[in-house]
Write an enzyme that holds these catalytic residues in place. Structure first.
Site, short mmCIF file in Angstrom:
data_model
loop_
_atom_site.label_atom_id
_atom_site.label_comp_id
_atom_site.label_asym_id
_atom_site.label_seq_id
_atom_site.Cartn_x
_atom_site.Cartn_y
_atom_site.Cartn_z
N GLU A 120 -76.22 20.41 48.76
CA GLU A 120 -76.93 19.97 47.56
C GLU A 120 -78.08 20.91 47.22
OE1 GLU A 120 -75.13 18.08 45.80
OE2 GLU A 120 -76.55 16.45 45.54
N THR A 168 -78.73 19.16 36.87
CA THR A 168 -79.69 18.48 37.74
C THR A 168 -81.03 19.21 37.72
OG1 THR A 168 -77.89 17.71 39.14
CG2 THR A 168 -80.08 17.66 40.11
N1 HSE Z 1 -81.87 11.80 42.91
C1 HSE Z 1 -81.37 13.01 42.31
C2 HSE Z 1 -81.92 13.12 40.91
C3 HSE Z 1 -79.88 12.96 42.29
O1 HSE Z 1 -81.89 12.12 40.20
O2 HSE Z 1 -82.37 14.19 40.53
C4 HSE Z 1 -79.26 14.10 41.55
O3 HSE Z 1 -77.90 14.08 41.64
#
Ligand code: HSE
Length: 285
Positions: A120, A168
């Site tokens: 990730e 993201t």
């Molecule tokens: N918790 C993370 C976000 C997950 O919301 O940025 C991203 O997949």
């Protein structure tokens, strides 16, 4: 050859930013591995044209490195990239389970969480585990700096994915650095409520616990049609609606009896603003 199915996930659930996650019954990635002297990666399926096959740039390459488990890895994507359903996390979790078995590493699913989270970091710049944990462990997961708690929840949900994408990285840039104490108190209350709802398998309590005034409003602003889709889902019987992960997917929690109507309302609401979307009528599990 060893084959593993790795489920999509939805992180945050509103009040649990970077903490809560759920595994979804659908969609899922399928990861196949066989031993090799060097890691190679091939990707097929939905959105595969956007996913690098270079092991240095793909989440599963980092997982193979961390497990010292070189392999030919084939990923059949069912989870669309940049949709908010933990696409890279599903591949990383699937690869971690498959390579752990292929090389008899003997690690537990819990021990694979930080390893899959390494992947990730490649995608988002941070090794957060709120997608890989539910993909590995199933159900509802609570990830803190130190540990992971898992609950075998089973709650009906609709995950509605517009054709648009949000990265993201971009979605993390809009997260505020600070929050006022009133918003923090409200969010703690909602998060606690949500966790109890998951433990009781009660969609009404889970829905009450999804509100968040800190991160979700900033993220929602990146998703065309979000307010309309949320209102339509609530009108059709959803007990709670929020941005799925970093978006642009929208997650609605509901009772089983209203799931079809909620899915239909969300599709129509995106359609009304000229955006095609796909709805998964599924469940936390
Ligand atoms: N918790 C993370 C976000 C997950 O919301 O940025 C991203 O997949």
């Amino acid at each position: 050859m060893l084959t593993v199915r790795a489920p999509a996930t939805s992180a945050n659930l509103g009040s649990g930013f970077d903490v809560f996650g759920v595994a979804l019954g659908a969609p899922a990635d399928v990861v196949r591995v066989e031993r090799a002297s060097e890691t190679t990666i091939s990707v097929t399926g939905v959105g595969s044209q956007y996913i690098p096959e270079d092991p240095e740039k793909n989440t599963v390459g980092a997982v193979a490195d961390a497990l010292d488990a070189p392999a030919h890895i084939r990923i059949d994507k069912g989870v669309r990239p940049s949709s908010g359903l933990g696409s890279s996390a599903a591949s990383a979790a699937g690869a971690a389970v498959a390579l752990n078995a292929l090389y008899d590493r003997g690690l537990s699913r819990e021990e694979l969480v930080p390893i899959a989270a390494e992947g990730e970091a490649l995608v988002s710049g941070e090794a957060h585990a709120d997608n890989v944990a539910p993909s590995l462990l199933g159900g509802f997961t609570i990830v803190t700096r130190d540990d992971v708690t898992q609950v075998d929840a089973s709650i009906p949900v609709v995950a509605c994915l517009p054709e648009t994408t949000v990265s993201t990285r971009d979605a993390r840039e809009v997260v505020p650095d600070r929050a006022g104490i009133e918003d923090v108190v409200d969010t703690v209350g909602h998060a606690a409520t949500l966790a109890v709802g998951m433990a009781k398998n009660d969609p009404a309590i889970v829905g009450r616990g999804m509100d968040d005034e800190i991160v979700t409003p900033e993220r929602a602003a990146l998703i065309d049609g979000y307010d309309r889709v949320r209102d339509a889902a609530l009108e059709a019987g959803a007990t709670g609606v929020t941005v799925s992960g970093a978006g642009p997917g929208v997650l609605a929690v509901c009772r089983r009896s209203s799931r079809r109507a909620v899915a239909s309302a969300m599709l129509d609401a995106f359609d009304a603003v000229g955006i095609e979307s796909r709805a998964y009528q599924t469940h936390v599990g």
